[in-house]
Design a protein around this motif. Structure first.
Motif, short mmCIF file in Angstrom:
data_model
loop_
_atom_site.label_atom_id
_atom_site.label_comp_id
_atom_site.label_asym_id
_atom_site.label_seq_id
_atom_site.Cartn_x
_atom_site.Cartn_y
_atom_site.Cartn_z
N GLU A 1 0.83 -1.21 0.00
CA GLU A 1 0.00 0.00 0.00
C GLU A 1 0.86 1.26 0.00
OE1 GLU A 1 -3.72 2.12 2.35
OE2 GLU A 1 -3.05 0.13 3.00
N GLY A 2 1.85 1.30 0.86
CA GLY A 2 2.70 2.48 0.94
C GLY A 2 3.47 2.73 -0.35
N PHE A 3 3.95 1.68 -0.97
CA PHE A 3 4.70 1.81 -2.22
C PHE A 3 3.83 2.43 -3.31
CE2 PHE A 3 6.41 0.42 -6.26
CZ PHE A 3 7.78 0.54 -6.10
N GLU A 4 2.58 2.01 -3.36
CA GLU A 4 1.69 2.46 -4.42
C GLU A 4 1.29 3.93 -4.31
OE1 GLU A 4 0.83 0.87 -7.25
OE2 GLU A 4 2.18 -0.73 -6.63
N TYR A 5 1.53 4.57 -3.17
CA TYR A 5 1.28 6.01 -3.07
C TYR A 5 2.30 6.80 -3.88
CZ TYR A 5 -2.40 5.45 0.35
OH TYR A 5 -3.58 5.13 0.98
N ASN A 6 3.39 6.16 -4.22
CA ASN A 6 4.40 6.72 -5.13
C ASN A 6 5.06 8.00 -4.61
OD1 ASN A 6 5.80 6.19 -7.50
ND2 ASN A 6 4.62 7.68 -8.65
N ASN A 7 5.24 8.07 -3.29
CA ASN A 7 6.04 9.15 -2.72
C ASN A 7 6.68 8.65 -1.43
OD1 ASN A 7 4.50 10.29 -0.25
ND2 ASN A 7 2.92 10.20 -1.84
N ASN A 8 7.88 9.10 -1.19
CA ASN A 8 8.65 8.58 -0.06
C ASN A 8 8.04 8.85 1.32
OD1 ASN A 8 10.55 7.30 -1.61
ND2 ASN A 8 11.97 9.01 -1.62
N PRO A 9 7.50 10.04 1.59
CA PRO A 9 6.94 10.25 2.94
C PRO A 9 5.82 9.25 3.27
CG PRO A 9 7.33 12.36 1.90
CD PRO A 9 7.56 11.31 0.84
N ASP A 10 4.92 9.01 2.33
CA ASP A 10 3.86 8.02 2.59
C ASP A 10 4.44 6.62 2.71
OD1 ASP A 10 1.63 9.68 2.75
OD2 ASP A 10 1.30 9.64 0.59
N PHE A 11 5.40 6.30 1.84
CA PHE A 11 6.01 4.98 1.88
C PHE A 11 6.70 4.74 3.22
CE2 PHE A 11 9.26 1.92 -0.19
CZ PHE A 11 8.47 0.83 0.09
N ILE A 12 7.41 5.75 3.71
CA ILE A 12 8.08 5.64 5.01
C ILE A 12 7.06 5.37 6.12
CG2 ILE A 12 9.33 6.96 6.78
CD1 ILE A 12 10.78 8.38 4.36
N ARG A 13 5.95 6.09 6.08
CA ARG A 13 4.90 5.90 7.09
C ARG A 13 4.39 4.45 7.06
NH1 ARG A 13 -0.56 7.47 6.21
NH2 ARG A 13 0.24 8.80 4.55
N TYR A 14 4.14 3.92 5.88
CA TYR A 14 3.63 2.55 5.77
C TYR A 14 4.70 1.51 6.09
CZ TYR A 14 -1.01 3.81 4.32
OH TYR A 14 -2.29 4.29 4.32
N LEU A 15 5.96 1.83 5.83
CA LEU A 15 7.03 0.92 6.24
C LEU A 15 7.08 0.84 7.77
CD1 LEU A 15 9.87 1.91 3.75
CD2 LEU A 15 8.63 -0.27 3.82
N ASN A 16 6.84 1.95 8.43
CA ASN A 16 6.77 1.94 9.89
C ASN A 16 5.61 1.08 10.38
OD1 ASN A 16 8.93 3.47 11.19
ND2 ASN A 16 8.18 5.18 9.95
N TYR A 17 4.47 1.16 9.70
CA TYR A 17 3.34 0.29 10.06
C TYR A 17 3.71 -1.17 9.87
CZ TYR A 17 0.42 4.54 9.54
OH TYR A 17 -0.13 5.79 9.64
N ALA A 18 4.39 -1.48 8.77
CA ALA A 18 4.81 -2.86 8.50
C ALA A 18 5.75 -3.36 9.59
CB ALA A 18 5.49 -2.95 7.13
N LYS A 19 6.67 -2.50 10.00
CA LYS A 19 7.60 -2.86 11.06
C LYS A 19 6.85 -3.08 12.37
CE LYS A 19 12.06 -1.24 12.84
NZ LYS A 19 11.76 -1.73 14.17
N GLY A 20 5.85 -2.25 12.64
CA GLY A 20 5.02 -2.44 13.83
C GLY A 20 4.27 -3.76 13.79
#
Length: 128
Positions: free
Chosen positions: A55-74
């Protein structure tokens, strides 16, 4: 770091999917098969790791991707916590626990490295 065109090319996504599949299949056997509540919660946590990357990757911008990577890590932390509980409750074989736990730690570590890289990349863009 090379540019990725799709999330399916990311190593962390591949690790997360393999963890989710392995655990999902494990739930087809007793004693997990009958433990509806825990089985549902831990499968959701396992699937959430790869879901958030996608999901984060598909937003196609780093700030959103970083946020979703944090969710994945959580979600990886939640998964490990539930693994621990299942292991201590005698519902999970020790070797299975140790293997899945180690893979989840690897996932978290690699995800953190990607988060750090992307944060630095974003910070460097602002200084140019």
């Amino acid at each position: 770091m090379s540019k990725f065109n799709k999330f399916e090319d990311l190593d962390i996504w591949k690790i997360a999917v393999s963890i989710a599949i392995d655990f999902y299949l494990l739930c087809d056997s007793e004693p997990l098969k009958s433990d509806w509540g825990m089985k549902d919660q831990i499968r959701r946590a396992a699937c959430s790791m790869s879901d958030n990357i996608a999901e984060g990757f598909e937003y196609n911008n780093n700030p959103d991707f970083i946020r979703y990577l944090n969710y994945a890590k959580g979600s990886s932390g939640e998964f490990r916590n539930k693994l621990f509980i299942l292991s201590k409750a005698g519902k999970l074989d020790t070797v299975v626990y140790e293997t899945l736990y180690a893979r989840s730690v690897e996932f978290s570590s690699k995800t953190k490295s990607l988060i750090d890289y992307l944060k630095k990349f974003e910070a460097d863009k602002k200084t140019k």
